[in-house]
Design an enzyme around this catalytic site. Structure first.
Site, short mmCIF file in Angstrom:
data_model
loop_
_atom_site.label_atom_id
_atom_site.label_comp_id
_atom_site.label_asym_id
_atom_site.label_seq_id
_atom_site.Cartn_x
_atom_site.Cartn_y
_atom_site.Cartn_z
N LYS A 13 -23.54 -13.20 -3.85
CA LYS A 13 -23.08 -12.44 -5.02
C LYS A 13 -24.20 -12.30 -6.06
CE LYS A 13 -19.85 -15.50 -5.94
NZ LYS A 13 -20.05 -16.49 -4.87
N ARG A 88 -11.81 -16.43 -10.90
CA ARG A 88 -11.79 -17.34 -9.77
C ARG A 88 -10.41 -17.91 -9.53
NH1 ARG A 88 -17.45 -18.94 -10.03
NH2 ARG A 88 -18.01 -20.05 -8.16
N ARG A 123 -31.24 -22.98 -1.18
CA ARG A 123 -31.41 -22.15 -2.39
C ARG A 123 -32.25 -22.85 -3.46
NH1 ARG A 123 -26.20 -19.88 -5.15
NH2 ARG A 123 -25.62 -22.07 -5.17
N ARG A 159 -30.05 -26.65 -7.67
CA ARG A 159 -28.89 -26.98 -8.50
C ARG A 159 -28.26 -28.31 -8.08
NH1 ARG A 159 -25.32 -21.51 -8.45
NH2 ARG A 159 -23.68 -23.04 -8.07
N ARG A 170 -16.73 -27.23 -2.94
CA ARG A 170 -16.66 -25.91 -3.58
C ARG A 170 -16.00 -24.90 -2.64
NH1 ARG A 170 -22.72 -25.26 -4.93
NH2 ARG A 170 -22.19 -23.07 -5.30
#
Ligand code: AP5
Length: 213
Positions: A13, A88, A123, A159, A170
């Site tokens: 996203k 969400r 990431r 992160r 998650r």
């Protein structure tokens, strides 16, 4: 044009949003980035949010809704925006419906779970400008120079919630609380599905076509 990007963590996203905002002259609003900004600044909201984020849980609706409404009231949103990571939950979607904001399209990025985990553990993000990269050669984009942002030379970091055990939590939260939004927006007739395990350039083109149709 006002858009919502929906999809599990690691679906792409943020990466796709960063690639199309300039072309479309709209802004990207990531509630995750806003929350991480509040955590970094050590605000009261940031301190509360960190407790949830570190555990892979959603931050309570009342905190996120206030943050989002404040952000979309800013001048730079007048020409349109991409909501990346909001809503969400159904209450968040209802809060948006009850505001004076009109959503033109909801783009739903579909990827298999195993790819989510692979992408997220590789990431890296720029500390200065939040640009998204990946260290794995089969993911996209890779930084030209190891550990450095191509755009601003900022340092890249991982992160706190991108560790595999937090990613699994998650994903579970996504399936329980966020996935019902797919039907919510399908019923409103504004949902577009994108196959998000394709190469990034293809996904960017598919997304541009989907939002114009
Ligand atoms: P947030 O920051 O929104 O995280 P997320 O939704 O879990 O989404 P991600 O940022 O992990 O994934 P993405 O889809 O943007 O993937 P990306 O483009 O980076 O939220 C973090 C936390 O904040 C939440 O857990 C929650 O606690 C809280 N929060 C935020 N919003 C909230 C809300 N509304 N309500 C309550 N709590 C909230 O891509 C992933 C990687 O894959 C990148 O490295 C990228 O380079 C790579 N990649 C992407 N696409 C491709 C491709 N096509 N091919 C190869 N590699 C690719």
């Amino acid at each position: 044009m006002n858009l919502i990007f929906l999809g599990p963590p690691g679906a792409g996203k943020g990466t796709v949003a960063q690639k199309i905002t300039d072309d479309m002259d709209i802004v990207q609003i990531s509630t995750g980035d806003l929350l991480r900004g509040a955590v970094k600044e050590g605000t009261e909201l940031g301190i509360k949010a960190k407790e949830y984020m570190d555990k892979g849980k959603l931050v309570p609706d009342e905190l996120v809704i206030g943050l989002l409404k404040d952000r979309i009231s800013k001048e730079d949103c007048k020409n349109g925006f991409i909501l990346d990571g909001f809503p969400r939950t159904i209450p968040q979607a209802e809060a948006l419906d009850n505001s004076d904001v009109e959503i033109d399209k909801v783009v739903n990025f579909n990827v298999p779970d195993e790819l989510v985990i692979h992408r997220i553990t590789g990431r890296r993000i720029c500390k200065e400008c939040n640009a998204v990269y990946n260290i794995y050669p089969d993911c996209d984009p890779n930084p030209k120079e190891k550990g450095k942002c191509d755009k601003c030379s900022g340092e890249l970091y991982q992160r706190d919630d991108d560790r595999e055990e937090v990613v699994m939590k998650r994903l579970k939260q996504y399936k329980e609380q966020t996935e019902p939004l797919v039907d919510y927006y399908k019923e409103k007739g504004i949902l577009a599905n994108i196959k998000a395990d394709n190469p990034l350039d293809e996904i960017v083109e598919d997304t541009k076509k989907a939002v114009k149709s």
